[in-house]
Design a protein around this motif. Structure first.
Motif, short mmCIF file in Angstrom:
data_model
loop_
_atom_site.label_atom_id
_atom_site.label_comp_id
_atom_site.label_asym_id
_atom_site.label_seq_id
_atom_site.Cartn_x
_atom_site.Cartn_y
_atom_site.Cartn_z
N VAL A 1 37.15 -0.53 81.41
CA VAL A 1 38.42 -0.19 80.74
C VAL A 1 39.30 0.57 81.73
CG1 VAL A 1 39.50 0.95 78.78
CG2 VAL A 1 37.21 -0.02 78.54
N PRO A 2 40.33 -0.07 82.28
CA PRO A 2 41.25 0.65 83.16
C PRO A 2 42.09 1.64 82.34
CG PRO A 2 41.52 -1.73 83.38
CD PRO A 2 40.64 -1.48 82.20
N THR A 3 42.26 2.83 82.84
CA THR A 3 43.06 3.83 82.13
C THR A 3 44.32 4.14 82.91
OG1 THR A 3 42.00 5.73 83.16
CG2 THR A 3 40.98 4.86 81.16
N ILE A 4 45.34 4.56 82.18
CA ILE A 4 46.62 4.95 82.77
C ILE A 4 46.75 6.45 82.64
CG2 ILE A 4 49.12 4.71 82.61
CD1 ILE A 4 48.61 1.92 81.42
N GLU A 5 47.15 7.09 83.71
CA GLU A 5 47.29 8.55 83.71
C GLU A 5 48.22 9.00 82.59
OE1 GLU A 5 48.27 12.12 86.86
OE2 GLU A 5 48.01 10.08 87.57
N GLY A 6 47.78 10.02 81.87
CA GLY A 6 48.57 10.56 80.76
C GLY A 6 48.21 9.97 79.40
N SER A 7 47.43 8.91 79.39
CA SER A 7 47.04 8.30 78.11
C SER A 7 45.84 9.04 77.51
CB SER A 7 46.69 6.82 78.31
OG SER A 7 45.49 6.69 79.04
N ARG A 8 45.56 8.77 76.25
CA ARG A 8 44.40 9.39 75.60
C ARG A 8 43.10 8.93 76.24
NH1 ARG A 8 45.74 9.61 69.16
NH2 ARG A 8 47.74 10.66 69.39
N LEU A 9 43.05 7.66 76.60
CA LEU A 9 41.84 7.16 77.27
C LEU A 9 41.64 7.87 78.61
CD1 LEU A 9 41.90 3.31 76.61
CD2 LEU A 9 40.27 4.98 75.74
N HIS A 10 42.72 8.17 79.30
CA HIS A 10 42.61 8.88 80.57
C HIS A 10 42.08 10.30 80.35
CE1 HIS A 10 43.36 9.35 84.82
NE2 HIS A 10 43.90 10.53 84.58
N MET A 11 42.48 10.92 79.27
CA MET A 11 41.97 12.26 78.95
C MET A 11 40.46 12.20 78.67
SD MET A 11 44.53 14.14 79.42
CE MET A 11 43.87 15.68 78.83
N VAL A 12 40.01 11.13 78.00
CA VAL A 12 38.58 10.95 77.78
C VAL A 12 37.88 10.73 79.12
CG1 VAL A 12 36.83 9.47 76.70
CG2 VAL A 12 38.90 10.08 75.44
N LEU A 13 38.50 9.97 80.00
CA LEU A 13 37.95 9.76 81.34
C LEU A 13 37.76 11.09 82.07
CD1 LEU A 13 37.26 7.92 83.82
CD2 LEU A 13 39.70 7.98 84.33
N LEU A 14 38.69 11.99 81.89
CA LEU A 14 38.63 13.29 82.58
C LEU A 14 37.67 14.28 81.92
CD1 LEU A 14 42.39 13.75 83.51
CD2 LEU A 14 40.52 12.89 84.92
N GLY A 15 37.07 13.91 80.77
CA GLY A 15 36.04 14.76 80.19
C GLY A 15 36.24 15.17 78.75
N GLU A 16 37.38 14.88 78.16
CA GLU A 16 37.59 15.20 76.75
C GLU A 16 36.70 14.32 75.89
OE1 GLU A 16 39.42 17.47 75.12
OE2 GLU A 16 40.12 18.34 76.99
N PRO A 17 36.12 14.85 74.83
CA PRO A 17 35.34 14.01 73.93
C PRO A 17 36.25 13.03 73.18
CG PRO A 17 34.94 16.35 73.51
CD PRO A 17 36.07 16.26 74.47
N PRO A 18 35.78 11.80 72.97
CA PRO A 18 36.61 10.84 72.24
C PRO A 18 36.97 11.32 70.84
CG PRO A 18 34.65 9.77 73.12
CD PRO A 18 34.53 11.22 73.40
N SER A 19 36.08 12.08 70.21
CA SER A 19 36.34 12.57 68.85
C SER A 19 37.52 13.55 68.81
CB SER A 19 35.10 13.23 68.28
OG SER A 19 34.70 14.32 69.10
N ARG A 20 37.83 14.18 69.92
CA ARG A 20 38.96 15.09 69.98
C ARG A 20 40.28 14.36 70.26
NH1 ARG A 20 38.09 20.01 73.80
NH2 ARG A 20 36.40 20.31 72.32
N MET A 21 40.19 13.20 70.91
CA MET A 21 41.40 12.47 71.30
C MET A 21 41.77 11.37 70.30
SD MET A 21 42.21 14.19 73.88
CE MET A 21 43.70 13.31 74.20
N PHE A 22 40.80 10.90 69.50
CA PHE A 22 41.05 9.82 68.56
C PHE A 22 40.58 10.24 67.18
CE2 PHE A 22 40.70 7.86 72.70
CZ PHE A 22 41.81 7.04 72.74
N VAL A 23 41.32 9.83 66.13
CA VAL A 23 40.98 10.24 64.77
C VAL A 23 39.76 9.51 64.22
CG1 VAL A 23 43.31 10.98 64.20
CG2 VAL A 23 42.63 8.63 63.76
N SER A 24 39.45 8.34 64.79
CA SER A 24 38.30 7.58 64.31
C SER A 24 37.79 6.68 65.43
CB SER A 24 38.70 6.73 63.10
OG SER A 24 39.58 5.71 63.50
N PRO A 25 36.55 6.23 65.29
CA PRO A 25 36.01 5.29 66.28
C PRO A 25 36.80 3.98 66.33
CG PRO A 25 34.22 6.26 65.04
CD PRO A 25 35.50 6.69 64.38
#
Length: 155
Positions: A92-116
């Protein structure tokens, strides 16, 4: 007796032509080594092959820009362009500044997304986006697992 006479005009013209061709070849050679796309692809594969959540990074010292697709990576710099395919994928390529990029940098997905399902939808959209050249000095890879969703994020 059988040597070429050095005062002949055709010898000097031939020498000038050969010298110009050699100079042209030397000036078109790259001045730097090409970027290492194969090393970056090996880093992605080592994280993707892990059975558990994992992270990795790879420096890109000779790359001016990088293009990450779902199944390959390309890096270009002063020494040329190099391409390498991933052995494991799709990623999954991520773009800087996106939520997926924040998960890439270490944020838990549950904190960045409301649901799976929202996380899965973001992954689906990221995989379908057209790869673009982006400046980068380091490649970061993270394998994320969240409630049955398994993804390898690359940025």
């Amino acid at each position: 007796m059988f040597g070429v006479p050095l005062d002949a005009w055709y010898v000097w013209i031939g020498l000038a032509i050969v010298s110009s061709a050699a100079f042209g070849v030397v000036t078109t050679l790259p001045s730097a080594a090409p970027p290492d796309a194969a090393g970056a692809a090996r880093t992605v594969d080592s994280v993707a092959a892990s059975a558990y959540a994992a992270t990795g990074s790879h420096p890109l010292p000779n790359a001016e820009s990088v293009r990450i697709g779902t199944d390959s990576i390309s890096a270009r710099g002063a020494g040329g362009t190099d391409h390498a395919a991933f052995g494991y994928g799709p990623v999954v390529p991520t773009i800087e500044g996106s939520r997926l990029h924040m998960v890439l940098l270490g944020e838990p997905p549950s904190r960045m997304f409301v649901s799976p399902s929202r996380f899965e939808r973001a992954i689906w959209h990221a995989r379908r986006a057209e790869p673009e050249w982006r400046g980068s000095e380091r490649l970061t890879v993270r394998r994320v697992q969240w409630e049955g969703i398994d993804a390898v994020l690359v940025g």
